[in-house]
Design a protein around this motif. Structure first.
Motif, mmCIF file in Angstrom:
data_model
loop_
_atom_site.group_PDB
_atom_site.id
_atom_site.type_symbol
_atom_site.label_atom_id
_atom_site.label_comp_id
_atom_site.label_asym_id
_atom_site.label_seq_id
_atom_site.Cartn_x
_atom_site.Cartn_y
_atom_site.Cartn_z
ATOM 1 N N GLU A 69 -2.140 9.718 7.919
ATOM 2 C CA GLU A 69 -0.682 9.821 7.851
ATOM 3 C C GLU A 69 -0.141 9.304 6.521
ATOM 4 O OE1 GLU A 69 0.659 7.727 11.273
ATOM 5 O OE2 GLU A 69 0.065 9.312 12.673
ATOM 6 N N GLY A 70 -0.829 9.648 5.448
ATOM 7 C CA GLY A 70 -0.350 9.281 4.118
ATOM 8 C C GLY A 70 -0.639 7.853 3.707
ATOM 9 N N CYS A 83 1.419 3.783 -0.696
ATOM 10 C CA CYS A 83 1.332 4.312 -2.059
ATOM 11 C C CYS A 83 1.786 3.307 -3.113
ATOM 12 C CB CYS A 83 2.166 5.581 -2.177
ATOM 13 S SG CYS A 83 1.586 6.940 -1.143
ATOM 14 N N SER A 84 2.626 2.362 -2.722
ATOM 15 C CA SER A 84 3.121 1.368 -3.679
ATOM 16 C C SER A 84 2.142 0.228 -3.903
ATOM 17 C CB SER A 84 4.454 0.793 -3.192
ATOM 18 O OG SER A 84 4.254 0.017 -2.007
ATOM 19 N N GLY A 85 1.046 0.203 -3.126
ATOM 20 C CA GLY A 85 0.069 -0.875 -3.253
ATOM 21 C C GLY A 85 0.244 -1.992 -2.247
ATOM 22 N N ARG A 86 1.215 -1.858 -1.356
ATOM 23 C CA ARG A 86 1.438 -2.896 -0.343
ATOM 24 C C ARG A 86 0.629 -2.603 0.923
ATOM 25 N NH1 ARG A 86 4.724 -6.821 -1.209
ATOM 26 N NH2 ARG A 86 6.271 -6.733 -2.886
ATOM 27 N N ALA A 87 0.123 -3.678 1.525
ATOM 28 C CA ALA A 87 -0.565 -3.547 2.811
ATOM 29 C C ALA A 87 0.456 -3.194 3.878
ATOM 30 C CB ALA A 87 -1.277 -4.849 3.149
ATOM 31 N N GLU A 88 0.177 -2.171 4.664
ATOM 32 C CA GLU A 88 1.128 -1.692 5.661
ATOM 33 C C GLU A 88 0.800 -2.179 7.065
ATOM 34 O OE1 GLU A 88 3.855 0.008 5.147
ATOM 35 O OE2 GLU A 88 3.628 0.390 3.003
ATOM 36 N N ASP A 89 -0.446 -2.069 7.475
ATOM 37 C CA ASP A 89 -0.808 -2.511 8.818
ATOM 38 C C ASP A 89 -2.313 -2.633 8.934
ATOM 39 O OD1 ASP A 89 -1.937 0.134 9.883
ATOM 40 O OD2 ASP A 89 0.108 0.749 9.410
ATOM 41 N N GLN A 93 -3.515 -7.528 13.282
ATOM 42 C CA GLN A 93 -3.271 -8.485 12.209
ATOM 43 C C GLN A 93 -1.877 -8.288 11.605
ATOM 44 O OE1 GLN A 93 -5.694 -10.777 11.590
ATOM 45 N NE2 GLN A 93 -6.935 -9.768 13.175
ATOM 46 N N ARG A 94 -1.361 -9.384 11.012
ATOM 47 C CA ARG A 94 -0.124 -9.293 10.234
ATOM 48 C C ARG A 94 -0.498 -9.310 8.760
ATOM 49 N NH1 ARG A 94 3.867 -13.683 13.322
ATOM 50 N NH2 ARG A 94 3.849 -12.645 15.372
ATOM 51 N N PHE A 98 0.870 -9.723 2.370
ATOM 52 C CA PHE A 98 -0.133 -9.740 1.299
ATOM 53 C C PHE A 98 0.520 -9.388 -0.042
ATOM 54 C CE2 PHE A 98 -4.482 -8.831 3.514
ATOM 55 C CZ PHE A 98 -4.281 -9.938 4.336
ATOM 56 N N PRO A 99 0.084 -10.016 -1.125
ATOM 57 C CA PRO A 99 0.558 -9.579 -2.444
ATOM 58 C C PRO A 99 0.154 -8.126 -2.671
ATOM 59 C CG PRO A 99 -0.589 -11.681 -2.603
ATOM 60 C CD PRO A 99 -0.850 -11.159 -1.227
#
Length: 357
Positions: A69-70, A83-89, A93-94, A98-99
């Motif tokens: 799903e992208g 896509c921005s480099g952030r951890a989504e899920d 876990q939470r 994350f940086p």
């Protein structure tokens, strides 16, 4: 952008070909570009994205995962990256605190996916060269990719001096008249150009095939040209062709010539390896897919000959790092291209140093 103590031998603030669109259809692709391990994939909107190929959880290569799903899902423990480099899920876990991982600017255009390995704030689509042949139905294109174990600048040297065709490619595009024709070199702020024109020559085998495809007599005497154009960061476009003798050569009407552009996108991987995206855009038999396939096969054979020579050259240079090499007039295009690269690297270094003060 922070540069290492010793700048790498390539500009960073520039667009490099990273891959072809089909390489990231439905799956991630890991590729090292300009010393950076990157992973490419398509986001939820179908647009390409690029992150550092490093999972922030345990450091696994994200390219060993899959796209869902992208989102790019790590194949080790299931951490999903946006896509921005952030951890989504991640299951159970939470992770949204994350940086972010590094994301690289990406553009899909002209049949390629391009990446900007340098300062993301300096990336602009306007810095991408316009490629008329990639947007016009008056041109046909076919190509491929090689991974070559040599400094990318050796490939630039190779392409900016086509004298080697007489020897490396004797059975396809080489002929003695290449040696005999004078080479002219000029340079400005935007490109380095070397050119060679040959009049009243026989067409070598590759160009006989091109004449036949253009419905012209393959045994005819021709006027031939080679115009090599280098532009930053590492692109070489080579205008090549043959025209029936006395019809105007390079300026002849399309009806009496077979002309094309040899497309060379040279993307550094490490200091001794690069990705070579090659192809030919042509203005004859543009609707004939069989001609496209035939030219692609011919180019593959020709560039395979370059590959062996360049890799063996790199091995020699590594064994003898202190040996001085001769410089001849035929080397002017490659020398000036390297000078342009060095100026770009120096300008980037100066910009970073000024920003740090």
């Amino acid at each position: 952008m922070t540069l290492p103590a010793t700048p790498a031998p390539w500009p960073r603030d520039a667009w490099y070909v990273a891959c072809t669109p089909e390489e990231i259809d439905g799956k991630p692709l890991g590729r090292k570009i300009c010393g950076e391990a990157m992973v490419f994939f398509r986001g939820p909107d179908g647009k390409p994205a690029a992150l550092e190929d490093f999972c922030p959880h345990r450091g696994a290569p994200l390219s060993l995962g899959f796209v869902r799903e992208g989102k790019l899902v790590c194949g080790y423990h299931g951490l999903a990256m946006g896509c921005s480099g952030r951890a989504e899920d991640m299951p159970g876990q939470r992770v949204k605190g994350f940086p972010p991982s590094r994301a690289f600017p990406v553009i899909e255009r002209y049949g390629f996916v391009w990446v900007w390995p340098g300062d993301a704030e300096r990336a602009t689509p306007d810095a991408l060269h316009h490629l008329e042949w990639a947007e016009s139905d008056k041109w046909a294109y076919g190509g491929g990719r090689f991974h070559i174990a040599c400094d990318y600048r050796l490939m630039i040297d190779n392409l900016m001096d086509l004298t080697h065709e007489t020897y490396v490619h004797a059975s396809s595009i080489g002929q003695k008249e290449i040696d005999e024709a004078p080479v002219k070199t000029r340079a400005d702020d935007h490109e380095v150009v070397t050119s060679r024109f040959m009049e009243k020559v026989s067409a070598p085998p590759f160009w006989q095939m091109a004449l036949r495809s253009a419905k012209l007599p393959e045994e005819a005497t021709v006027d031939r040209w080679q115009i090599c154009r280098f532009s930053l960061p590492s692109h070489v476009m080579i205008e090549v062709g043959v025209a029936l003798e006395g019809q105007g050569g390079y300026d002849a009407a399309d009806a009496v010539k077979a002309s094309s552009i040899v497309v060379d996108f040279i993307t550094p991987e490490t200091e001794t390896s690069h990705h070579y995206f090659w192809g030919m855009a042509r203005r004859f038999a543009v609707d004939d897919a069989g001609v496209t396939d035939s030219i692609r096969e011919g180019q593959h054979r020709i560039f395979s000959e370059d590959l062996e020579m360049l890799e063996r050259q790199q091995e020699n240079l590594l064994r003898h790092p202190d040996r001085r090499l001769l410089k001849l007039n035929i080397d002017a295009g490659g020398v000036r291209s390297r000078m342009m690269i060095d100026r770009a690297i120096a300008a980037e270094t100066e910009t970073v140093m000024e920003a740090a003060e």
